[in-house]
Design an enzyme around this catalytic site. Structure first.
Site, PDB file in Angstrom:
ATOM      1  N   PRO A 190       0.784  -1.234   0.000  1.00 43.61           N
ATOM      2  CA  PRO A 190       0.000   0.000   0.000  1.00 43.61           C
ATOM      3  C   PRO A 190       0.819   1.290   0.000  1.00 43.61           C
ATOM      4  O   PRO A 190       0.244   2.359  -0.155  1.00 43.61           O
ATOM      5  CB  PRO A 190      -0.771  -0.111   1.318  1.00 43.61           C
ATOM      6  CG  PRO A 190       0.180  -0.833   2.237  1.00 43.61           C
ATOM      7  CD  PRO A 190       0.939  -1.785   1.366  1.00 43.61           C
ATOM      8  N   THR A 191       2.146   1.204   0.167  1.00 51.97           N
ATOM      9  CA  THR A 191       2.909   2.440   0.369  1.00 51.97           C
ATOM     10  C   THR A 191       3.185   3.155  -0.955  1.00 51.97           C
ATOM     11  O   THR A 191       3.023   2.594  -2.042  1.00 51.97           O
ATOM     12  CB  THR A 191       4.270   2.154   1.045  1.00 51.97           C
ATOM     13  OG1 THR A 191       5.067   1.395   0.131  1.00 51.97           O
ATOM     14  CG2 THR A 191       4.101   1.386   2.338  1.00 51.97           C
ATOM     15  N   CYS A 192       3.652   4.394  -0.831  1.00 45.22           N
ATOM     16  CA  CYS A 192       3.996   5.204  -2.005  1.00 45.22           C
ATOM     17  C   CYS A 192       5.432   4.948  -2.431  1.00 45.22           C
ATOM     18  O   CYS A 192       6.161   5.880  -2.786  1.00 45.22           O
ATOM     19  CB  CYS A 192       3.822   6.676  -1.692  1.00 45.22           C
ATOM     20  SG  CYS A 192       2.110   7.149  -1.582  1.00 45.22           S
ATOM     21  N   ASP A 193       5.858   3.720  -2.364  1.00 46.00           N
ATOM     22  CA  ASP A 193       7.235   3.382  -2.689  1.00 46.00           C
ATOM     23  C   ASP A 193       7.201   2.435  -3.878  1.00 46.00           C
ATOM     24  O   ASP A 193       6.520   1.406  -3.843  1.00 46.00           O
ATOM     25  CB  ASP A 193       7.874   2.706  -1.470  1.00 46.00           C
ATOM     26  CG  ASP A 193       9.328   2.369  -1.690  1.00 46.00           C
ATOM     27  OD1 ASP A 193      10.150   2.733  -0.842  1.00 46.00           O
ATOM     28  OD2 ASP A 193       9.653   1.710  -2.700  1.00 46.00           O
ATOM     29  N   GLY A 194       7.933   2.785  -4.929  1.00 48.22           N
ATOM     30  CA  GLY A 194       7.904   1.999  -6.153  1.00 48.22           C
ATOM     31  C   GLY A 194       8.416   0.580  -5.966  1.00 48.22           C
ATOM     32  O   GLY A 194       8.100  -0.317  -6.755  1.00 48.22           O
TER      33      GLY A 194
END
Ligand SMILES: *Cc1c(COP(=O)(O)O)cnc(C)c1O
Length: 411
Positions: A356-360
């Site tokens: 779910p994180t904003c990390d590619g």
């Protein structure tokens, strides 16, 4: 045909349209899933806990411990606490009579707080500060592993007279989650260091090695045991008698791909010890994964199902758990967990699974082909099976007993 609860292989199409040369296993139908124990299922049904969460069945922890003890009764078991350091897991294993492989002062104190005796603790991390050694020694810990001159000198000073093992580096390229070269010295250097340890007044017990976690090739033990025997013989020639061999951890768990059971590894170990040692040493094993993994299930929730183009065959399934909140072992897709949903296993379709994180980099599986039911929707649960080891401990605020990185603010 895909039957509920049965793992089958099919050929997958890669996201770029090409054929992948790997197998895909059907997702388990939760209604008949053999992976989720009735106790875990009942707990999840009754308590409906907020997701994501890890639920551990302590009875399975006990069963796994007893199974390993039965498979290799000649070995003392030191549970590697980092696999799952929940106090409840440690307490259950204290009650079973287990000993513990600890890697930090935090893990020393954790085990003692759960009733483990100091004699049952082995400080197996060769990377430690002098103050860590002094702390453990003051609490009664008398078993230590080292792999360097610096750590050995610290042990002689801060844990005088303690029992010591030297970790050497064994070549084990097939580990699912390899250690690389971080731990262990060459066998030749281990021989020198152990002789020096005797000169420094330490109680030299023997060599140790670790084949690498999730090691699925039983033959992996052979090279390490042969090298350990070579070290023992060299020490005997120098007048230093060794009585112990610490084989470390590495016993695998069957995830999507099955793994050889413990008795196959035990037979390989027994055969190699018989072949290479004239007098059988006392064996020590340090299983972590093999005790904790199958005891746990992670319940996650689907945040979103989407496609990158209306024509794409692949759906992206975003879960409320990812690489940084418990699924660290999906890095490089080393560990391919079995997944279970409440939907029938078919019809299904190919998916890419992400956190779910904003990390590619927070993509869980994009190269390993997974299929999930086409009926899967946001809000549905996805159960991640056999997830009791190396999940919560990586995401918790204190992996391996090391406290979290503090945040400082300026201005
Ligand atoms: C992590 C670790 C273990 C446990 O390894 P598993 O693969 O989980 O069995 C055992 N010994 C040492 C020294 C470790 O660092």
């Amino acid at each position: 045909m895909v039957r509920a609860g049965v793992i089958e292989s099919v050929t997958a199409t890669a996201p770029n349209g090409g054929q992948l040369g790997i197998t895909v296993h059907a997702v388990l139908d939760s209604l008949a899933s053999p992976g989720l124990s009735p106790r875990l299922r009942a707990f999840l049904d009754e308590r409906a806990p907020a997701t994501p969460c890890l639920v551990v069945d302590l009875e399975v922890v006990r069963t796994n411990y007893r199974a390993l003890r039965a498979a290799l009764p000649e070995a003392a078991i030191f549970y590697a606490v980092k696999a799952n350091p929940a106090p409840e897991v440690v307490a259950a294993l204290v009650a079973e009579g287990s000993s513990f492989d600890v890697a930090s002062t935090g893990e020393v104190d954790l085990c003692l707080a759960q009733g483990a005796s100091p004699e049952s603790l082995s400080y197996g991390n060769p990377i430690k500060k002098a103050a860590d050694i002094a702390h453990a020694h003051a609490r009664g810990v008398r078993r230590f592993t080292f792999d360097s001159d610096g750590d050995l000198a610290n042990l002689a000073e801060h844990a005088p007279g303690s029992q010591v093992w030297c970790r050497f580096l064994v070549d084990a390229p097939d580990s699912g989650t390899p250690f690389g070269r971080k731990f262990g010295c060459s066998p030749r250097m281990a021989l020198r260091l152990l002789a020096r340890a005797a000169d420094l007044g330490l109680d030299v017990r023997g060599a140790c090695f670790h084949v690498g976690s999730q090691h699925t090739d039983p033959a992996a033990w052979t090279a390490g045991i042969a090298q350990a025997a070579w070290i023992s013989r060299g020490l005997a020639e120098a007048g230093v008698r060794t009585t112990s061999l610490n084989l470390g951890g590495g016993f695998p768990t069957g995830y999507r791909d099955p793994a050889p059971p413990a008795d196959v590894h035990a037979a390989a170990i027994r055969a190699a010890v018989a072949e290479h040692f004239d007098t059988a040493p006392e064996l020590v094993i340090e299983p972590g994964r093999a005790i904790a993994a199958t005891a746990g299930v992670i319940r996650a929730e689907v945040v979103l199902v989407s496609r990158k183009d209306d024509a794409d065959e692949h759906r992206w399934v975003y879960l409320d758990i990812g690489r940084y909140s418990g699924l660290a072992e999906t890095e490089n897709e080393y560990i391919a967990y079995r997944l279970s949903t409440r939907h029938p296993a078919t019809p299904d379709g190919p998916v890419i699974i992400a956190g779910p994180t904003c990390d590619g980099d927070d993509v869980i599986y994009q190269h390993t082909a997974y299929r999930l039911p086409t009926a899967l929707r946001a809000g549905d649960h996805v159960d991640i099976l056999d997830a009791g080891a190396y999940t919560a401990s990586y995401s918790s605020v204190s992996f391996n007993g090391f406290p979290p990185l503090p945040t400082l603010f300026v201005g």
